[in-house]
Every structure is written in C-alpha cells, then in structure tokens.
Design an enzyme around this catalytic site. Structure first.
Site, mmCIF file in Angstrom:
data_model
loop_
_atom_site.group_PDB
_atom_site.id
_atom_site.type_symbol
_atom_site.label_atom_id
_atom_site.label_comp_id
_atom_site.label_asym_id
_atom_site.label_seq_id
_atom_site.Cartn_x
_atom_site.Cartn_y
_atom_site.Cartn_z
ATOM 1 N N GLY A 1 -10.618 -6.711 0.817
ATOM 2 C CA GLY A 1 -11.430 -7.004 2.174
ATOM 3 C C GLY A 1 -11.744 -8.329 2.530
ATOM 4 C CB ALA A 2 -10.856 -11.064 0.596
ATOM 5 C CB SER A 3 -8.664 -10.821 6.278
ATOM 6 O OG SER A 3 -7.704 -10.526 5.970
ATOM 7 C CG HIS B 1 -10.542 -2.391 2.919
ATOM 8 N ND1 HIS B 1 -11.244 -1.592 2.028
ATOM 9 C CD2 HIS B 1 -9.542 -3.057 2.227
ATOM 10 C CE1 HIS B 1 -10.932 -1.821 0.879
ATOM 11 N NE2 HIS B 1 -9.743 -2.654 0.877
ATOM 12 C CD GLU C 1 -12.127 0.005 -4.368
ATOM 13 O OE1 GLU C 1 -10.999 -0.014 -4.014
ATOM 14 O OE2 GLU C 1 -12.962 0.516 -3.568
ATOM 15 C CG ASP D 1 -3.810 -2.805 -1.683
ATOM 16 O OD1 ASP D 1 -4.465 -3.171 -2.512
ATOM 17 O OD2 ASP D 1 -3.807 -3.026 -0.520
ATOM 18 C CB SER E 1 -0.916 -0.101 1.123
ATOM 19 O OG SER E 1 0.032 0.079 2.291
HETATM 20 O O1 G3H Z 1 -6.183 -4.007 -0.176
HETATM 21 C C1 G3H Z 1 -6.265 -4.883 0.633
HETATM 22 C C2 G3H Z 1 -7.247 -5.682 1.255
HETATM 23 O O2 G3H Z 1 -8.383 -5.335 0.336
HETATM 24 C C3 G3H Z 1 -7.420 -6.380 2.467
HETATM 25 O O3 G3H Z 1 -8.358 -6.592 3.188
HETATM 26 O O4 G3H Z 1 -7.844 -6.263 5.372
HETATM 27 O O5 G3H Z 1 -9.727 -7.875 4.606
HETATM 28 O O6 G3H Z 1 -7.581 -8.319 4.449
HETATM 29 P P1 G3H Z 1 -8.206 -7.157 4.500
HETATM 30 ZN ZN ZN Z 2 -8.343 -3.305 -0.275
#
Ligand code: G3H
Ligand code: ZN
Length: 311
Positions: free
Chosen positions: A214-216, A180, A134, A82, A50
């Site tokens: 935001g896929a954690s 996120h 995006e 990112d 990032s």
């Molecule tokens: O750009 C980074 C991701 O979208 C991180 O998302 O915090 O859910 O892993 P996250």
């Molecule tokens: Zn992200």
C-alpha cells in the site's frame, strides 16, 4: 539473464539502506514500461502480478513475457505473485516459473496463517522459490480485518518474530499504517506511519527483509491528469515520498506500487482518448501510457527507493 529470486537483491538492499520496487503489472505493456525504467536506471526490479492480473494475463503469457524481459536485459528481475490468497494459487505459480510468491493468509487467525504460510514455504523452498508472508491488517482491501490488542491493527513485533520463526518465510509484509488503493488516509487526516513499530520489529528480526504494501505516493501531476479526463479520485492521498525514503533506509527492502501505476497508465490513456479521439491505431494511445509508467517508475527508483545503479 534468467529470472532471479529476491534473496540477493534483498540482502544488498538491507545492507545498502535502499529498497527494491515491486510494481504491479496487469499486461505486457505495463511490464515493458517498468522494465524499461529498471534497465535505464540499472536497478533490480520485481514484477508483481496479483491473482486477478494473472487470470487476466494468463499464466503462460505472464511467464513468457517476464522470461523475455530477463532474456533481453542484464538486470536482476524477479517474477512475484502478489497477495496469493490460497496455498493452491501459490503452488501453481511456483510451478509456473515464478521466482517469488506471496501467501497472504493475513485474513485468517494467527495459527491458520502460520499453517498456510508454512505449507507454501515447504513447497516453494523445495523448488528454489522464495516466499513472502503477511501479518497484520493493511487497510484498504483488507479493511474488514481487525486485530484487537495494544498495537491496534498494526503488526505486533512479538507475533512477527514467532511468525517468521515458525513459517520459515524469506520476507514479511507488515502493517504500520499504509493502505491499499488511492486513499491512504482519511480527508484531513495527517499522514502518519508507525516507524516506531517498524523499528521494534527490525530490532527483534535483525537482517530480515520487511515489505511495505500500500505504498503508492499518488503523485499530484499524474492524479490531476487522471481526474481532468474523467477519473474519479478527487481527494486521493498517498504516502509522502519522504516516509518511503525513511522506510527504505530502515529494514524495508521491498516497496509495493500498484495504484500509482494505474493512475499513471489509465490517466494517460484517458488523456490521449480525449485529446485525439479520432486516432485509429491503439498504439497511439497506449505508447504514451507505457512511457508515462516508465517515467514514473524511473523517478521512484532514482529519487525515492534508492535502487538506481544497484543492478
Ligand atoms: O500489493 C500491492 C500493493 O500493496 C499496492 O499498493 O495500491 O498503494 O500501490 P498501492
Ligand atoms: Zn499489497
């Protein structure tokens, strides 16, 4: 091997029904953990940095660390910016050896988003670099963005088609309900993603790579460790792994993971500091943390994203 773009990895992922993990790194240690997992599983991988992480690492250190990884390993590795929030930052990264950049102008109105994204695409493509755009509001850090139409704050399929056509981007990050950070859903809320919208977008953009931010998944054991040793994420809730598998089997070719890395890495450091407070060498704390990242990324690649053996 040298660093590669995401073009070929996305083509194969799209056709193979799997996704490539884009893992957020803040330092070389974390990068090594991610790369070790990708090497072990023979998976292509995206190192995501990032704007904040880039500042912290310093662009030249980030570039050389990624180049060292590519030189040492025989798997495809992409170096990706990112959430590039400005055209200038994206251009700097293109000039600094990144093979992929994301211009995130999603906070702007549609036409401004298109204009900024288009400018990055022209600059990057002329230099052999691919671009992610995006569209839509991904909750969390972008909570303040509200799109008012029947799709709510999710990405409208018709907008997605126009956006891709007018910008010339190589992949598109969409909003279908992920967020996120460590809190993806409100307490008591049932995890739900709008796969119907993803399906509509895919139907209108055949063979086009979609990106899930935001896929954690916030693994329970890692979260417990993080919280047991002073972390403050009591009710964190992630995206269920089954949903990530489903997305990967559809048109999602890139899945972003940031929070899981943080929970894992800093959870382990917290634990080591608590259990062995008298150690003098920093490595005694950092090595287990790096190993924890490697284990978590290995699991994701093998059991969730499906990219093991695809290098
Ligand atoms: O750009 C980074 C991701 O979208 C991180 O998302 O915090 O859910 O892993 P996250
Ligand atoms: Zn992200």
């Amino acid at each position: 091997m040298s660093l590669v773009t995401t073009k070929e990895m996305f083509e194969k992922a799209y056709n193979g029904g799997y996704a490539i993990g884009a893992f957020n790194v803040d330092n070389v240690d974390i990068m090594q953990g991610v790369i070790a997992a990708a090497v072990k599983t023979r998976s292509p991988v995206i190192i995501a940095i990032s704007g904040g992480a880039l500042k912290y690492m310093h662009p030249a250190y980030a570039r050389h660390a990624a180049l060292a990884a590519a030189e040492e390993c025989d798997i495809p590795i992409a170096l990706h910016l990112d959430h590039g929030k400005s055209v200038d930052l994206c251009k700097q990264c293109v000039d600094n050896g990144f093979t992929s950049v994301m211009i995130d102008a999603s906070a702007y109105d549609f036409e401004t988003n298109i204009a900024m994204t288009r400018e990055v695409v022209e600059y990057a493509h002329a230099r052999g670099v691919v671009v992610e755009g995006e569209l839509g509001a991904i909750a969390g850090i972008e909570d303040d963005v509200v799109v008012d139409d029947k799709y709510g704050s999710f990405t409208h399929p018709d907008d997605a088609v126009e956006f891709v056509r007018r910008t010339g981007i190589d992949s598109l990050a969409i909003a279908i309900g992920t967020a996120h950070g460590a809190y993806k859903f409100k307490p008591g809320q049932k995890p739900q993603l709008r796969f119907d919208i993803l399906q509509e977008i895919s139907a209108k953009l055949p063979e086009f790579p979609i990106v899930l931010h935001g896929a954690s998944s916030v693994p329970r054991d890692r979260l417990d460790t993080f919280n047991r040793y002073g972390g403050q994420l009591p009710d964190a809730i992630g995206i269920p792994e089954e949903m990530l598998r489903q997305a990967a089997s559809m048109s999602v070719c890139k899945i972003n993971v940031g929070s899981d890395i943080r929970i894992c890495y800093f959870g382990e450091i917290r634990k080591m500091c608590a259990l062995k407070p008298n150690k003098f060498e920093g490595r005694e704390y950092l090595e287990p943390a790096r190993t924890a990242v490697e284990e978590m990324v290995t699991y994701k690649i093998e059991k969730v994203f499906g990219s093991a053996g695809k290098a």
